[in-house]
Design an enzyme around this catalytic site. Sequence first.
Site, short mmCIF file in Angstrom:
data_model
loop_
_atom_site.label_atom_id
_atom_site.label_comp_id
_atom_site.label_asym_id
_atom_site.label_seq_id
_atom_site.Cartn_x
_atom_site.Cartn_y
_atom_site.Cartn_z
N ASP A 7 -85.07 37.72 39.28
CA ASP A 7 -84.34 36.46 39.04
C ASP A 7 -82.96 36.68 38.43
OD1 ASP A 7 -86.67 35.24 39.94
OD2 ASP A 7 -87.50 35.10 37.92
N LYS B 55 -79.86 37.50 42.58
CA LYS B 55 -79.63 38.32 43.78
C LYS B 55 -79.29 37.46 44.99
CE LYS B 55 -83.83 39.93 43.33
NZ LYS B 55 -84.20 39.39 42.01
N GLY C 58 -88.29 34.48 44.95
CA GLY C 58 -87.70 33.15 45.09
C GLY C 58 -86.22 33.33 44.87
N HIS C 59 -85.45 33.27 45.95
CA HIS C 59 -84.00 33.51 45.87
C HIS C 59 -83.28 32.19 46.10
CE1 HIS C 59 -84.65 38.05 46.89
NE2 HIS C 59 -85.27 37.66 45.80
N GLN D 234 -87.52 41.06 43.60
CA GLN D 234 -87.99 41.42 42.26
C GLN D 234 -86.86 42.19 41.54
OE1 GLN D 234 -90.57 42.12 45.01
NE2 GLN D 234 -90.71 39.94 44.63
#
Length: 403
Positions: free
Chosen positions: A13, A16, A40-41, A224
Amino acid sequence: MGVDVLVGLQWGDEGKGKIVDLIANKYDVVARFQGGPNAGHTLIVEGKKYVLHTIPSGIIHANTINVVGAGTVIDPTVLVKELEMLHSAGISTENRLIISDKAHLILPTHKLLDEYYEKQKGEAKIGSTLRGIGPAYQDKYARTGLRMHHIHSGSFKSDYEALKKLHLVLLSSLGYEQNEEFKGIEEAWLNAIDQIRNIECSAIENYLNNLLDKGGNVLAEGAQGTLLDISFGSYPFVTSSNTSSASACIGLGVAPQRIKKVIGVYKAYLTRVGSGPFPTELDNEIGRTLMTFGNEYGATTGRERRCGWLDLPLLKQTVVQNGVTDLVITKSDVLTCLETFKAMDVSGKLQEFNSWEENISSVRDYSHLPQNLKLYLGFIESELALKNTMISTGPGRDEIIMC
Ligand code: GDP
Ligand code: IMO
Ligand code: MG
């Protein structure tokens, strides 16, 4: 020309997705190489928010091809939802998305196994995203998994039933009883399989190597963070894939000599979701202030992210391990919510810094940044012996300073 790899340098988080979206138009291809829908991007483009779990963060740029590599694990149900989200926002994925025939499938029973393993661990649980990541990689390495190419084979249904049967034996020993709810979930999963059969599924290693031979360039998008790496993170409180830059070679089938830049993204402070050690954690009012102002809630699970000070001993280690050439700092704008803040220097001492009052989100030129922020950035750069190449000043695509 070649492969640039972008990785998270902390516990995930770091921002990225935002940075990948920002630079994706310089590349022919953006490729995910490990992980799955535990990621989750978040991208914010022209005020619109997109959260991606499986599809690379290059998808918003019409001319970029997006590849999901062999090192990833895919949940068809999640992928279909993501496609629907993009299509309803007017973003076409046709001829722009290629999935490796060797990527592994996450089955509904992998998610149940994730849940039941966590239940069994009790207080010692990992705090996994419950997306079935660990069990899917378990099957990959046990050589019992199903890969994307299986969905195109005539024996898919019986292959699926055989693996499911194995999982159900294990699950019943863990206290699970099959129920009506499972049938619904399984039906949705099988429907999703039918839908993703239309997506190009091929040997992406050949596609990428041919493109690179012709002078093309590829951005490998890590998921990650390096501190969650299965080998080098705080095991067992890690994810189930290698998250560092070297993993891009294995996950995409490209040789190490192809790698040019390694872009390392880190937050101006630190967060962690799930269990595990966190030396600079702020389990207090300051931590909650960072969580609120930094909007630190998981993009996948919505869980509160634990917050703490920047930990330079850990950051230095991940910079070295990844071979970072280009540093990118995000979320320093959030530090205005505190009057003073701290960071742990490489010798392990906490150093205190004064904050600033200016809103930096519209600053595009380094020289216009508040003096106190420049002092903080200078401190980090001298501790790491590396310059920041970008400073993100807000969640939006345009909120960036190029150094
Ligand atoms: P990822 O998993 O590394 O892609 O990061 P996430 O999307 O899970 O979390 C990063 C969060 O911070 C998202 O909500 C982004 O929109 C947001 N973000 C990214 N960069 C910045 C920044 O420089 N400032 C602020 N305030 N938010 C940012
Ligand atoms: P992005 O790509 C933050 C964490 C989970 C848990 C541990 C293991 O958005 O940075 P898993 O479901 O992988 O078995 O969970 O890893 N985790 C993440 N934390 N960002 C992520 O991805 C994460 N993916 C997994 O919270 O502690
Ligand atoms: Mg995330």
